[in-house]
Design an enzyme around this catalytic site. Sequence first.
Site, PDB file in Angstrom:
ATOM      1  N   ARG A 254       0.858  -1.193   0.000  1.00  0.00           N
ATOM      2  CA  ARG A 254       0.000   0.000   0.000  1.00  0.00           C
ATOM      3  C   ARG A 254       0.892   1.241   0.000  1.00  0.00           C
ATOM      4  NH1 ARG A 254      -2.503   1.028   5.440  1.00  0.00           N
ATOM      5  NH2 ARG A 254      -0.996   2.703   5.458  1.00  0.00           N
ATOM      6  N   HIS A 258      -3.767   4.596   4.611  1.00  0.00           N
ATOM      7  CA  HIS A 258      -4.895   3.659   4.713  1.00  0.00           C
ATOM      8  C   HIS A 258      -6.135   4.303   4.087  1.00  0.00           C
ATOM      9  CE1 HIS A 258      -7.924   0.960   6.197  1.00  0.00           C
ATOM     10  NE2 HIS A 258      -8.493   1.936   6.863  1.00  0.00           N
ATOM     11  N   TYR A 267       4.012   6.053  11.275  1.00  0.00           N
ATOM     12  CA  TYR A 267       4.314   4.687  11.701  1.00  0.00           C
ATOM     13  C   TYR A 267       5.158   3.893  10.715  1.00  0.00           C
ATOM     14  CZ  TYR A 267       0.055   3.845   8.923  1.00  0.00           C
ATOM     15  OH  TYR A 267      -0.881   3.815   7.936  1.00  0.00           O
TER      16      TYR A 267
END
Lengths: 361, 431
Positions: A254, A258, A267
């Site tokens: 990805r 998100h 993160y």
Amino acid sequence: MVDALLGSAVQLLTPEGERVEHPDFDITLTDAELRSLYRDMVLVRRLDAEATALQRQGEIGLWASSLGQEAAQVGSAHSLRSSDYAFPTYRDHGVSWCRGVQPMEILAMFRGITNGGWDPIARRCSLYTIVIGNQVLHAAGYAMGVQLDGADEAVIVYFGDGATDEGDVNEAFVLGADYQLPLVYFCENNQWAISSPRDRFNRAPLYQRAAGFGFPGVRVDGNDILAVMAVTRMALDRARSGGGPTLVEAFTYRMGAHTTSDDPTRYRHAEDLEIWRLRDPIERLKVYLARNGMADRSYFDQVDHEAADLAVLVRDGVRAMAAPAPETMFDHVYVDPTAELVAQRAGLIAYEESFAEGLTA
Amino acid sequence: MTSIREFALPDVGEGLTEAEILRWLVQPGDVVAVNDMIVEIETAKAAVELPSPFAGTIVELKVQPGDVVAVGTPIVGIETVAAAEAPSRQAVLVGYGVREESTPSRRRRGRRGTDVDETAAAPADEPAPAVAVSAAASEASPGVVKAKPPVRHLARELGVDLNRIIATGLHGEVTREDVRSAAGSGAPPAAPSRQAPRDERIAVHGVHRAMAEAMAHSARTAPQVTEWVDVEMTRANQAVARLREAWQGDGVRVTLLTLVATGLIRAVQAHPLTNAAWVDEGPALQMRGAVNMGIAADTPRGLLVPVVKDAGALSLRQLAGAIQGLVDDAREGRSTPADLTGGTVSVTNIGVFGIDGGTPLLPPGQSAILAMGRVVERPWVVEGVVVSRPVMQLTLTFDHRVMDGATGSKVLRAVADFLADPALELLVDSR
């Protein structure tokens, strides 16, 4: 690191665009078919970029980016026959695109002005399911119907790596195995369940889980559109011929957040992105096409122009989208509305109209 | 023909109501294309860049870095070439109503024949923010006046201030008739309100919220003891001056903080409990091999504590460079999550604010924090004679579950002794 993890994955096109052999899987496509795969991936990426910008401009409420997963989505969806049925997640814009869903239909949902977006029966593609993993059960149920009808049809269902932890997904695995359903479980392993990394919850490679349920699992290089197609075609053929379900794990990444509500820089490290940028699904096919004389500069330019036109179309189309009348929310609750709902609808209309009273009275 | 379009702050999350402007990526006069990034904002969830919805020339930045702006507020004016872009339209997001200030033409609709006059003279194509302000002000106390939305709408259309209407509704609410009669009786229209100081509740988020949660947790869980000592700083000042001279031109910035950090590292190494953490399960002490030193930094975003990893393994020169790099990153907003976590012991410099001393609170997961006050000339007794000397107060807060008073005192004394004569301490240590 990535190469070690990909060790067992089926690959037909290397990140450098070199065509390689695999003992079990192969695919032969015409030049025109290869070009159309490239074109679809580029257009889907442009749609994704424009939708992301539109969210940042307040034109749509939310967007889940498909950036980096184009080969997994476009390759698998191109493997479907028009009679097959797809159950996508909210990130599978490449799948819905290939099923003929119009960009405006997708964006209307993210703009919050429709409860669905398109006719799932006409498109042979269900609406985006927001609940994680829920659509895998829907697909299992639908596949049971296909089996009972004896239809010459396969079903494919999409879900992410995080969804494999959901009870729904595991229950659907059990159903598929028990009934030998004509179903392909297509897992896009994009390495991130929102902010949880792959190794936090996948102690064993995902494709190996299939063995425990009693059907085959295959890991494929999810950024290699040729391998994705070869593997998905095999799985769909198995499904149609009564061979039962298959789990396909498309190993991808990805590249974006998100959703637009998420900030992945909090993160994950930029260097991971650099590694995966070198594995880009579109670039490797472009190199392959160019090196083998299947497409030239003018073709790539033409696709870029098409993408730019698509962006304008999407931008203008979204800005022009009007909100529906509030009372339309009652339209699809029941086929035959109840007296209570009829009364509520009339009350809402009267209330809305009362805004205009006063000045004219 | 050109026109000036406004870009209103969107909700970039799901249901966010405001965001802080971090920095502008453009300035008035800059030409932008559609989707060029123009501003960086920070919400409770993320720092993101916003792309321009229009192609054109930036004419006005309406908000400044540091401003916390409500969703829907115009933040920039862009001069566009007419017909080059589709008409601006505010999104109707899930959970939000239609915003009143959506387009100038809409705003003017229905104002004909009313006595709201502050926009009457406004040029046709120019937005009229004053109206938005007055409308917002008349709505600013919805808790006081009860009225249904259609009635509020009518009051706004007629330019009637709901606050000045006598409500005759069954439940004390303002009715449609109340509004009409007020409008007919020539009751004073809604006046633009002055920005008077008022009571309000402000949401806390981002760095501020993280600080609040960490400190409340610290105060609730750790029994904290604070001790302090005055240190005569003549030799420490000399050492800093000498080091600066020696490393002049190398770009290494040696400060008193570098020396204090060095003193604390040495004390921690001599007393490993200083570097330990209390663990409730057990209970137990989590001993930690590496000294990861947090440096409290005052940044434009608030208090951040970047961490020098394994500071005990660094030379004085490396330590100076590491502190400099981390603090610069923190002030520039470049800190990564890894930079800000994993501390085992911390230093805070309150002297830079002109303060003599204080009692810092422990960062969660740490058992000691050292505060350095300002260095100031004070009377100091040397061999029975009062003389003027530079003096600094050192304060050590420590977790009394981890260390007893004797240990904490030794740690603070060790730092003080080091600063009183750094060269001697280093020589003694190199025996």
